[in-house]
Motif scaffolding. Structure first.
Motif, short mmCIF file in Angstrom:
data_model
loop_
_atom_site.label_atom_id
_atom_site.label_comp_id
_atom_site.label_asym_id
_atom_site.label_seq_id
_atom_site.Cartn_x
_atom_site.Cartn_y
_atom_site.Cartn_z
N ALA A 597 63.96 50.81 33.63
CA ALA A 597 63.81 51.35 32.28
C ALA A 597 62.91 52.58 32.36
O ALA A 597 62.21 52.81 33.35
N THR A 598 62.92 53.40 31.30
CA THR A 598 62.13 54.63 31.28
C THR A 598 61.27 54.65 30.02
O THR A 598 61.75 54.32 28.92
N VAL A 599 59.99 55.03 30.19
CA VAL A 599 59.07 55.17 29.05
C VAL A 599 58.81 56.66 28.84
O VAL A 599 58.45 57.38 29.79
N GLU A 606 56.04 63.74 29.04
CA GLU A 606 56.07 63.03 30.32
C GLU A 606 56.97 61.79 30.23
O GLU A 606 57.17 61.22 29.16
N THR A 607 57.48 61.38 31.38
CA THR A 607 58.27 60.15 31.48
C THR A 607 57.78 59.35 32.67
O THR A 607 57.23 59.90 33.62
N GLU A 637 55.17 56.17 21.95
CA GLU A 637 56.00 56.11 23.16
C GLU A 637 57.37 55.50 22.83
O GLU A 637 57.52 54.71 21.90
N ILE A 638 58.36 55.87 23.65
CA ILE A 638 59.74 55.39 23.48
C ILE A 638 60.17 54.75 24.79
O ILE A 638 59.99 55.34 25.85
N VAL A 639 60.74 53.54 24.69
CA VAL A 639 61.25 52.84 25.87
C VAL A 639 62.77 52.86 25.82
O VAL A 639 63.37 52.51 24.79
N PHE A 640 63.39 53.29 26.92
CA PHE A 640 64.86 53.31 27.03
C PHE A 640 65.30 52.35 28.13
O PHE A 640 64.82 52.42 29.25
N ILE A 641 66.23 51.44 27.80
CA ILE A 641 66.87 50.54 28.77
C ILE A 641 68.37 50.73 28.64
O ILE A 641 68.91 50.68 27.53
N GLY A 642 69.09 50.96 29.74
CA GLY A 642 70.53 51.21 29.64
C GLY A 642 71.26 50.87 30.92
O GLY A 642 70.66 50.47 31.93
N THR A 643 72.58 51.01 30.88
CA THR A 643 73.43 50.78 32.05
C THR A 643 73.95 52.12 32.57
O THR A 643 73.94 53.14 31.86
#
Length: 712
Positions: A597-599, A606-607, A637-643
């Motif tokens: 996942a990416t924050v 920044e990531t 902050e934003i959290v991204f989870i994906g395929t």
């Protein structure tokens, strides 16, 4: 001329002209329809089979990659055990077997016996089995170092024997040898054997010197000193408590055993060939060097050669397509292409595997086209039979009409009119039409042919409705709405590339502290089979989410249950599970084979990726352990989870959407609600693909941390 004769000709003219027109149109229409359906069916089935073959290559590459990771985990465990025993005191020397003992009658281990897995190849290509011991390792020391027979490190290394035996019994046929070599030259290897040349010194082998010089795990291909077989060796240095290098531990594997030849043969054909290849520059151009292949020619090779002197490359007479395929493999792309191999028209499917390598499947084109050709030929035969039947019936009817006209009766043409009306109703979509003709001649045969087509069309509609129902059930398994959590804005979506898919996401309330749990998984492949496995994994995850055990323990239990369900199907499920604390300040997560996942921190641009510890996907090994990691969260902050269906989406130029474009899109729209950021991503991917079909399922979850719920 008599009135009867005039009437005969009058009825004949008025009867034959319409009949000739109808017969001609019907025959041409049936033949044209048969040819069109035949070509469409063949083309569609070939495309489906090529897509399945490409998916087989991708799944095989992922599975081999997971197995490679498992071997590296095993080597690290062996090194850890070796470091423990080599730093501990011992008293006395145990009974052990040296290489000379294996060759001396009366001194050999009791279980020493020939093994089909361990063999040498003579100059004529004939196999000769080598004798091994599965109960005892062998100890070896370089020439003129007999004093090492009393080295206390023999007792320390002998303590590793149970671990070697246990790992060897669980690893399968791909494992060849396990060995440890100290800097003094003392060498222990399992399974035990006595096939060492007298001038052999393991410290001079590159797997030893490279491991010491790089201080990390090293992969390289070598010739096994005892059998002359080609093996891949993983080696890693062993250190003492002060950091001093004590030696090197290594595992020899037969990569060809990991190529899934038998499984792929049962799925496709015994003619299928599997390769692991890597691009190299040869004679000023890029070529695909063969690292491993199923069914390779065996021959005698000296261990002193280190590697075979003759390099083998994948070749094709179509140089243009081969060059394009080579560039795809260099770019770590997957794909499928039709081009000759060894003079035979073949289908090549390839997928990236480990660094610059790729997994390649090659099957003769006739294997892929055999079923579509048979189906197309059957369809064409049916239309031609109908064409002949209509022509024959028309000819007979013409003669009959002439006789009926002479007799003054037109009743004979009633069945033809009935069948013509039936054909029009079928063309208009009325599948309840049934023609009853009891003339016991060609007209009845034609009517039965029409009637036999109707159930087949009904079956097609029924299958279509069943797939629509399966899609509805699949959609019902996903959450309808996002959870309402104080301080969090959450939104998720899953878009399947087929009627059903193998991606999954869900939310739950953490039992221990009332926090928020997010699950996102990706099953290998897509379609109905992937959807069924997804539903099974979902049930286990739903059940586990209600337990108060630590997150890693719950994931391990789900993996064990899923392994029991999957068996030896070769399928598996990657998973990213995150639990956000009730005050939104931290997130605990487990990454089981899934992309990180990416924050995102919009304030600074920044990531950071939530990599955590590398864990195996669910459904591979039931004894896999899982570890959880913790990351702090801050307001904004934003959290991204994906395929990977998002960043691996391709356009008509075969370009990938990519992670950089995704990162920029999220940071650019960081001020928007989570649902609108989600829509921006989906719209951008679809616009990027253009007219290209979606090749993989797309699933993502966006979490915006709007506020921390910490007590003041």
């Amino acid at each position: 001329m008599s009135i009867r004769t005039k009437l005969f000709f009058l009825l004949l003219v008025f009867s034959l002209i319409p009949l000739l027109v109808v017969a001609s149109i019907s025959r041409q229409g049936i033949l044209s329809l048969g040819q069109t359906q035949s070509e469409t069916l063949r083309s569609g089935m070939i495309n489906i089979l090529q897509g399945e073959m490409r998916q087989s290559a991708k799944d095989s590459a992922k599975l081999v990659q997971q197995q490679a990771v498992s071997l590296e985990f095993a080597l690290k465990a062996i090194v850890s055990d070796a470091e423990d025993v080599l730093n501990d005191p011992v008293n006395g020397l145990p009974k052990v077997y040296f290489a000379d003992d294996f060759k001396t009658a009366g001194k050999q281990p009791p279980d020493l016996a020939p093994s089909d897995q361990y063999f040498s190849i003579d100059d004529s290509g004939e196999r000769k089995s080598s004798s091994i011991s599965l109960e005892e390792p062998v100890f070896f020391y370089p020439k003129d170092k007999q004093y090492m027979k009393k080295d206390q490190n023999i007792a320390r290394l002998n303590l590793l024997k149970p671990e070697f035996k246990s790992f060897f019994s669980e690893a399968g046929t791909g494992l060849h040898r396990i060995h440890v070599t100290l800097t003094s030259g003392l060498h222990m290897e399992y399974p035990g054997h006595g096939n060492y040349p007298r001038d052999y010194d393991p410290r001079k082998r590159k797997w030893f010197t490279n491991a010491i010089s790089t201080s990390r795990i090293v992969w390289e291909r070598f010739i096994d000193v005892s059998t002359g077989q080609q093996v891949y060796t993983l080696s890693m240095p062993i250190r003492g408590r002060g950091g001093k290098i004590l030696g090197v531990a290594a595992i020899d594997i037969q990569l060809v055993q990991l190529l899934r030849k038998d499984e792929l043969s049962s799925q496709w054909s015994s003619a299928i060939q599997a390769f692991v290849v890597g691009p190299v520059v040869s004679n000023g151009k890029n070529e695909l060097r063969i690292w491993a292949e199923s069914g390779h020619e065996e021959k005698s090779i000296s261990w002193r050669a280190q590697l075979p002197s003759d390099l083998k490359f994948l070749q094709s007479s179509n140089a243009e397509k081969l060059a394009i395929t080579t560039q795809d493999i260099i770019a770590k792309k997957s794909g499928v292409v039709r081009m000759p191999h060894n003079g035979i028209d073949s289908v090549w499917a390839y997928a990236p595997f480990r660094d610059q390598g790729s997994y390649v499947l090659i099957v003769p084109e006739k294997v892929i086209t055999e079923i579509p050709d048979a189906a197309a030929e059957r369809t064409l035969d049916l239309s031609q039979n109908l064409y002949i039947a209509v022509g024959t019936a028309a000819f007979i009817i013409l003669l009959t009409v002439a006789l009926v006209a002479y007799l003054g009766s037109k009743a004979i043409i009633a069945p033809l009119i009935l069948m013509t009306d039936a054909a029009k109703r079928i063309a208009g979509g009325d599948l309840s039409t049934h023609v009853e003709v009891g003339t016991n001649d060609e007209r009845q045969t034609l009517a039965e042919a029409f009637n036999s087509m109707i159930p087949k069309l009904q079956d097609h509609l029924r299958i279509t409705k069943s797939m629509e129902l399966a899609q509805e059930v699949h959609n019902n398994l996903l959450p309808e709405i996002s959870p309402k959590v104080a301080g969090l804005d959450i939104s998720g979506i899953s878009i399947s590339c087929d009627e059903t898919g193998g991606d999954y996401f869900d939310y739950y309330k953490v039992p221990s502290d009332g926090g928020t749990g997010i699950l996102l998984g990706d099953v290998t492949g897509h379609g109905v089979s992937a959807a069924l496995l997804m539903a099974t994994g979902r049930a286990h995850l739903k059940h586990a989410s209600g337990h108060k055990l630590p997150l890693a323990a719950r994931i391990a239990e789900v993996n064990r249950l899923l392994c029991n369900d999957i068996g030896n199907t070769g399928r598996f499920m990657t998973l990213f599970c995150m639990e956000i604390s009730s005050d939104n300040s931290t997130a605990t997560y487990v990454r089981a084979g899934h992309d990180p996942a990416t924050v995102y921190t919009p304030a600074t641009g920044e990531t950071r990726e939530l990599v955590g510890d590398a864990m195996l996907a669910l459904g591979i090994f039931d004894a896999s352990d899982y570890a959880e990691s913790i990351t702090p969260l801050a307001e904004g902050e934003i959290v991204f989870i994906g395929t990977d269906g998002i960043w691996e989406a391709r356009n008509s130029d075969n370009e990938m959407f990519g992670r950089k474009k995704l990162d920029a899109l999220i940071l650019e729209n960081a001020a928007l609600p989570a649902s609108e950021i989600q829509n921006k991503i989906i719209n951008a991917v679809q616009e990027f693909q253009g007219e290209m079909e979606q090749e993989d399922d797309i699933t993502l979850v966006i979490i915006k941390v709007n506020k921390l719920n910490c007590e003041s």
